[in-house]
Design a protein around this motif. Structure first.
Motif, PDB file in Angstrom:
ATOM      1  N   LEU A 133      -4.666  -0.650  -0.915  1.00 54.12           N
ATOM      2  CA  LEU A 133      -4.064  -1.966  -0.851  1.00 54.12           C
ATOM      3  C   LEU A 133      -3.617  -2.369  -2.245  1.00 54.12           C
ATOM      4  O   LEU A 133      -4.368  -2.208  -3.214  1.00 54.12           O
ATOM      5  CB  LEU A 133      -5.054  -2.979  -0.280  1.00 54.12           C
ATOM      6  CG  LEU A 133      -4.513  -4.347   0.139  1.00 54.12           C
ATOM      7  CD1 LEU A 133      -3.561  -4.194   1.328  1.00 54.12           C
ATOM      8  CD2 LEU A 133      -5.674  -5.269   0.512  1.00 54.12           C
ATOM      9  N   ASP A 134      -2.400  -2.909  -2.349  1.00 50.99           N
ATOM     10  CA  ASP A 134      -1.807  -3.193  -3.651  1.00 50.99           C
ATOM     11  C   ASP A 134      -1.141  -4.561  -3.602  1.00 50.99           C
ATOM     12  O   ASP A 134      -0.221  -4.785  -2.805  1.00 50.99           O
ATOM     13  CB  ASP A 134      -0.782  -2.102  -3.985  1.00 50.99           C
ATOM     14  CG  ASP A 134      -0.207  -2.246  -5.382  1.00 50.99           C
ATOM     15  OD1 ASP A 134      -0.241  -3.357  -5.922  1.00 50.99           O
ATOM     16  OD2 ASP A 134       0.300  -1.262  -5.918  1.00 50.99           O
ATOM     17  N   PHE A 135      -1.611  -5.477  -4.461  1.00 52.19           N
ATOM     18  CA  PHE A 135      -1.001  -6.796  -4.585  1.00 52.19           C
ATOM     19  C   PHE A 135      -0.375  -6.929  -5.965  1.00 52.19           C
ATOM     20  O   PHE A 135      -0.996  -6.571  -6.976  1.00 52.19           O
ATOM     21  CB  PHE A 135      -2.027  -7.915  -4.392  1.00 52.19           C
ATOM     22  CG  PHE A 135      -1.477  -9.283  -4.717  1.00 52.19           C
ATOM     23  CD1 PHE A 135      -0.642  -9.934  -3.826  1.00 52.19           C
ATOM     24  CD2 PHE A 135      -1.784  -9.901  -5.929  1.00 52.19           C
ATOM     25  CE1 PHE A 135      -0.125 -11.188  -4.127  1.00 52.19           C
ATOM     26  CE2 PHE A 135      -1.268 -11.150  -6.236  1.00 52.19           C
ATOM     27  CZ  PHE A 135      -0.435 -11.804  -5.333  1.00 52.19           C
ATOM     28  N   THR A 136       0.857  -7.449  -6.013  1.00 56.30           N
ATOM     29  CA  THR A 136       1.580  -7.591  -7.275  1.00 56.30           C
ATOM     30  C   THR A 136       2.198  -8.972  -7.358  1.00 56.30           C
ATOM     31  O   THR A 136       2.777  -9.471  -6.384  1.00 56.30           O
ATOM     32  CB  THR A 136       2.691  -6.535  -7.409  1.00 56.30           C
ATOM     33  OG1 THR A 136       2.132  -5.235  -7.319  1.00 56.30           O
ATOM     34  CG2 THR A 136       3.403  -6.668  -8.751  1.00 56.30           C
ATOM     35  N   TYR A 137       2.072  -9.579  -8.544  1.00 61.23           N
ATOM     36  CA  TYR A 137       2.795 -10.812  -8.857  1.00 61.23           C
ATOM     37  C   TYR A 137       3.406 -10.668 -10.244  1.00 61.23           C
ATOM     38  O   TYR A 137       2.763 -10.156 -11.174  1.00 61.23           O
ATOM     39  CB  TYR A 137       1.894 -12.042  -8.839  1.00 61.23           C
ATOM     40  CG  TYR A 137       2.574 -13.242  -9.465  1.00 61.23           C
ATOM     41  CD1 TYR A 137       3.608 -13.899  -8.801  1.00 61.23           C
ATOM     42  CD2 TYR A 137       2.222 -13.675 -10.744  1.00 61.23           C
ATOM     43  CE1 TYR A 137       4.259 -14.975  -9.377  1.00 61.23           C
ATOM     44  CE2 TYR A 137       2.876 -14.750 -11.333  1.00 61.23           C
ATOM     45  CZ  TYR A 137       3.886 -15.393 -10.645  1.00 61.23           C
ATOM     46  OH  TYR A 137       4.545 -16.443 -11.227  1.00 61.23           O
ATOM     47  N   SER A 157       4.338  -9.324  -3.812  1.00 62.73           N
ATOM     48  CA  SER A 157       4.362  -8.227  -2.830  1.00 62.73           C
ATOM     49  C   SER A 157       2.944  -7.801  -2.498  1.00 62.73           C
ATOM     50  O   SER A 157       2.034  -7.886  -3.340  1.00 62.73           O
ATOM     51  CB  SER A 157       5.153  -7.027  -3.358  1.00 62.73           C
ATOM     52  OG  SER A 157       4.481  -6.404  -4.428  1.00 62.73           O
ATOM     53  N   LEU A 158       2.771  -7.361  -1.263  1.00 60.71           N
ATOM     54  CA  LEU A 158       1.497  -6.826  -0.792  1.00 60.71           C
ATOM     55  C   LEU A 158       1.793  -5.561  -0.004  1.00 60.71           C
ATOM     56  O   LEU A 158       2.527  -5.598   0.989  1.00 60.71           O
ATOM     57  CB  LEU A 158       0.774  -7.838   0.098  1.00 60.71           C
ATOM     58  CG  LEU A 158      -0.580  -7.395   0.661  1.00 60.71           C
ATOM     59  CD1 LEU A 158      -1.594  -7.181  -0.471  1.00 60.71           C
ATOM     60  CD2 LEU A 158      -1.111  -8.419   1.660  1.00 60.71           C
ATOM     61  N   ALA A 159       1.256  -4.428  -0.473  1.00 61.90           N
ATOM     62  CA  ALA A 159       1.545  -3.129   0.141  1.00 61.90           C
ATOM     63  C   ALA A 159       0.253  -2.457   0.592  1.00 61.90           C
ATOM     64  O   ALA A 159      -0.799  -2.602  -0.040  1.00 61.90           O
ATOM     65  CB  ALA A 159       2.285  -2.234  -0.851  1.00 61.90           C
ATOM     66  N   TYR A 160       0.381  -1.702   1.685  1.00 62.48           N
ATOM     67  CA  TYR A 160      -0.762  -0.946   2.211  1.00 62.48           C
ATOM     68  C   TYR A 160      -0.284   0.456   2.570  1.00 62.48           C
ATOM     69  O   TYR A 160       0.785   0.629   3.153  1.00 62.48           O
ATOM     70  CB  TYR A 160      -1.342  -1.632   3.448  1.00 62.48           C
ATOM     71  CG  TYR A 160      -2.484  -0.874   4.084  1.00 62.48           C
ATOM     72  CD1 TYR A 160      -3.721  -0.773   3.451  1.00 62.48           C
ATOM     73  CD2 TYR A 160      -2.324  -0.245   5.313  1.00 62.48           C
ATOM     74  CE1 TYR A 160      -4.771  -0.078   4.025  1.00 62.48           C
ATOM     75  CE2 TYR A 160      -3.368   0.451   5.901  1.00 62.48           C
ATOM     76  CZ  TYR A 160      -4.592   0.541   5.253  1.00 62.48           C
ATOM     77  OH  TYR A 160      -5.627   1.240   5.824  1.00 62.48           O
ATOM     78  N   ASN A 161      -1.086   1.463   2.201  1.00 60.26           N
ATOM     79  CA  ASN A 161      -0.727   2.860   2.439  1.00 60.26           C
ATOM     80  C   ASN A 161      -1.970   3.609   2.905  1.00 60.26           C
ATOM     81  O   ASN A 161      -3.037   3.494   2.287  1.00 60.26           O
ATOM     82  CB  ASN A 161      -0.181   3.482   1.148  1.00 60.26           C
ATOM     83  CG  ASN A 161       0.389   4.866   1.395  1.00 60.26           C
ATOM     84  OD1 ASN A 161       0.637   5.257   2.530  1.00 60.26           O
ATOM     85  ND2 ASN A 161       0.585   5.616   0.331  1.00 60.26           N
TER      86      ASN A 161
END
Length: 672
Positions: free
Chosen positions: A408-412, A450-454
């Motif tokens: 899980l990756d959160f970016t601001y 952005s919020l990404a999940y892999n």
């Protein structure tokens, strides 16, 4: 020895005619978002999603994916990913997650390339075999862009023997040679030349009017390793395009555009510190000429960028400094035969601007599952009017790696940019131009979330990402070619200023290993703008907005034969539809409806490719490539416009299409 002689002879024969170049390597550079890693040449996936839907591309596998003229094209490859919106055939932009084309930095080893397409988007300027890899990310990091980044990495390995490849087809020829220039240096030369009109001239038409087109490009890179701790690259690139396309009321139209880039890169590796430095100059120029209504006009423009960048990597820290001097000529109309010539001609001055960025980034693991990356950039910009802007751009990334449960990756981040790219992108003419921030519009900036999940499940990589962007100080071009003839031209009167927002969802399922590889991706995207002066505060879709897009990519390796297919299905882009138009004397007058209030029809296209190998060994391969562009023969509308007979007796409003519905290509390739 005989094999080597025959291989060199094949390249020499190709160089005597129209040519281009390519090569095969024993190693492939796989570029992650943080660093480059050289790995053995094994069975590699086409793309690797190391962080959400951003990651790296195994360039050698791109060749199996169909592309125009049967050539591997990294830019057309990226456009099949859910993070980038689909383009029409006559539109060269690259729109990443709702951002404008200029918001994405496209570079060659960190050096900006400002004109990245041949023939209005049908071809990119990058000869894939000259490069070791490609990195793409939805955030440009410390770069002065409010969008993402696509970076082509040059060769980093030496060769002990002459190596390379050549490809000769019905549409173009290309080639690459890697030549040892000593025990510690290698020269890599690539070139490409097209001859589209030689065989396809009678069918290559735009609205039943012939297109006469050709381009040439070349790369030269010299790699020198004087000591085990030093690597020096001398890199140069150039391209030249020439197009003529008379159509309707435009009796004559021709355009030339070019790229030129030169750079010196030096990396020094201390025991605990890596120092990277680059000095470069890069330029892009466009010189269109047209004749209509008995009036001759031209719209010259160019951008020159001279800079230095230095980076220091020490343990968990990365420090950077970037200085750029810009010399920009925005679109500068010049007319002959019009009563108001004096008011139009030479009214847009050359712009000179300076930009500097200092940055610091830090990465640290917070426990077993959590990692944080934080950065801060400070920028100073001096506009052409000698006005100063200061800004601070923070960025924070929180990465949770839960092993088999996924990542899980959160970016601001706050991003800033001092460049604008404007022009007639909605009708497909090569008339885009660059503009520096200043009196026309203040520097643009954005909040990016952005919020990404892999996760990998049963051998399939699943990726999902949601994003939201708040855009400030946006600028859109509203002028048309007709405006150049109908009145006094000013940048201020042909632009709309305002703000925007973009949000969407990207989904992707990818099979990365084995004989069968590929992916299915879906993107939902909104890109909205609100302009100053609109009393109702209404939001309008941007010119490049595609609400829905589905992409399917599949390749299968049979050994002696590999096949590939790509299919794209997407919502049409918005345009402003005229509600009434008429000819008054020698002037064409249009009354337009709501801004971007109409949409083009749904776009769909299928491309196919087959590689048949006569020889396929670790030392090289020989074979034939057959590709079929637009296999379904779909007659997609590239835009809507006014069709006027040359004698001005009749005119209609309707879609523009490319007359060549199918484009087969056959090419011979040989690597050694």
């Amino acid at each position: 020895m005989c094999c080597l002689r025959n291989s060199i002879l094949a390249v020499v024969l190709a160089l005597l005619g129209p040519l281009a170049v390519a090569q095969e390597r024993d190693t492939v550079a796989q570029l992650s978002l943080e660093k480059s890693v050289i790995t053995e040449r094994l069975q590699k996936p086409v793309a690797i999603n190391s962080r959400g839907v951003s990651g790296e591309v195994n360039v050698s596998k791109i060749a199996a994916i169909p592309s125009f003229m049967g050539n591997a094209d990294p830019i057309r490859f990226v456009r099949l990913l859910p993070i980038v919106s689909l383009n029409t055939e006559l539109e060269g932009g690259l729109y990443m997650q709702g951002s404008d084309h200029a918001h994405t930095l496209i570079s060659q080893h960190g050096v900006p390339i400002y004109g990245v397409t041949h023939l209005l988007g049908l071809f990119s300027v990058f000869n894939t075999s000259h490069f070791s890899g490609m990195r793409y990310a939805t955030s440009a990091g410390k770069e002065a862009r409010i969008g993402g980044v696509i970076d082509m990495e040059i060769q980093d390995t030496l060769t002990r023997r002459v190596r390379g490849d050549v490809s000769v087809g019905l549409l173009n020829a290309q080639g690459t040679l890697m030549i040892p220039t000593g025990s510690r240096s290698t020269l890599t030369v690539s070139a490409r030349r097209t001859y589209v009109n030689l065989l396809y001239g009678r069918w290559l038409k735009f609205q039943d009017y012939p297109l006469h087109y050709g381009f040439t490009d070349a790369n030269v890179t010299w790699l020198w390793k004087p000591t085990p701790r030093d690597r020096i690259w001398v890199d140069a690139f150039g391209s030249l395009d020439n197009l003529s396309a008379p159509s309707g009321f435009i009796q004559e139209f021709n355009a030339k555009w070019f790229n030129a880039m030169g750079a010196v890169h030096w990396n020094h590796y201390f025991p605990d510190v890596t120092l990277k430095q680059s000095v470069y100059g890069t330029a892009f120029g466009m010189y269109p000429r047209l004749y209509a209504f008995n009036i001759r006009g031209q719209m010259n423009s160019y951008i020159q960028d001279y800079g230095y960048r230095g980076d220091v990597l020490w343990k968990d820290w990365e420090f950077g400094a970037h200085f750029s001097y810009y010399r920009v000529q925005p679109q500068n109309p010049y007319t002959q035969g019009y009563q108001n010539d004096a008011a139009n001609n030479g009214s847009v001055p050359v712009q000179n601007a300076f930009e500097t960025i200092l940055s610091a980034y830090y990465s640290r693991n917070l426990g077993y599952y959590l990692q944080v990356k934080a950065g801060l950039s400070g920028s100073w910009y001096l506009s052409p009017e000698k006005r100063s802007w200061w800004g601070v751009s923070p960025e924070v990334k929180l990465i949770g790696n839960f092993m088999d449960a996924g990542k899980l990756d959160f970016t601001y981040a706050i991003k800033r940019q001092n460049l604008f790219n404007l022009g007639f992108t909605d009708i497909g003419l090569p008339c885009e131009f660059w503009l520096m921030a200043g009196d026309v519009q203040a520097p643009q900036w954005a909040h990016n979330f952005s919020l990404a999940y892999n996760v990998n499940w049963l051998g399939i990589d699943f990726s999902a990402e949601v994003y939201y962007k708040i855009l400030r100080n946006q600028l859109e071009y509203t002028g048309t070619v007709i405006d150049l003839f109908n009145g006094t031209y000013t940048l201020e009167s042909n632009t709309r200023r305002g703000r925007g927002r973009a949000y969407g969802v990207n989904l992707m399922a990818q099979k990365t290993m084995g004989k069968f590889t590929g992916w299915i991706s879906y993107a939902f995207s909104r890109s909205l703008r609100t302009f100053d002066g609109d009393f109702d505060g209404a939001e309008y879709p941007s010119k490049h907005e595609r609400l829905h897009e589905l992409d399917v990519v599949a390749t299968y390796d049979f050994g002696k034969v590999d096949v590939g297919a790509t299919f794209a299905l997407a919502t049409g882009t918005p345009y402003t539809r005229p509600e009434a138009f008429y000819v008054l004397g020698s002037r064409l007058v249009c009354d337009y409806g709501p801004y971007n209030g109409a949409r083009l029809p749904t776009y769909y296209k299928l491309d196919l490719s087959v590689n048949w190998y006569f020889r396929r060994t670790p030392k090289g391969k020989t074979g034939l490539n057959f590709s079929l562009y637009n296999a379904l023969g779909s007659r997609n509308a590239l835009g809507y416009g006014i069709h006027i007979k040359k004698d001005m007796s009749a005119y209609t409003f309707g879609p523009f299409t490319l007359s060549l519905r199918f484009l087969p290509s056959l090419s011979f390739f040989h690597t050694f």
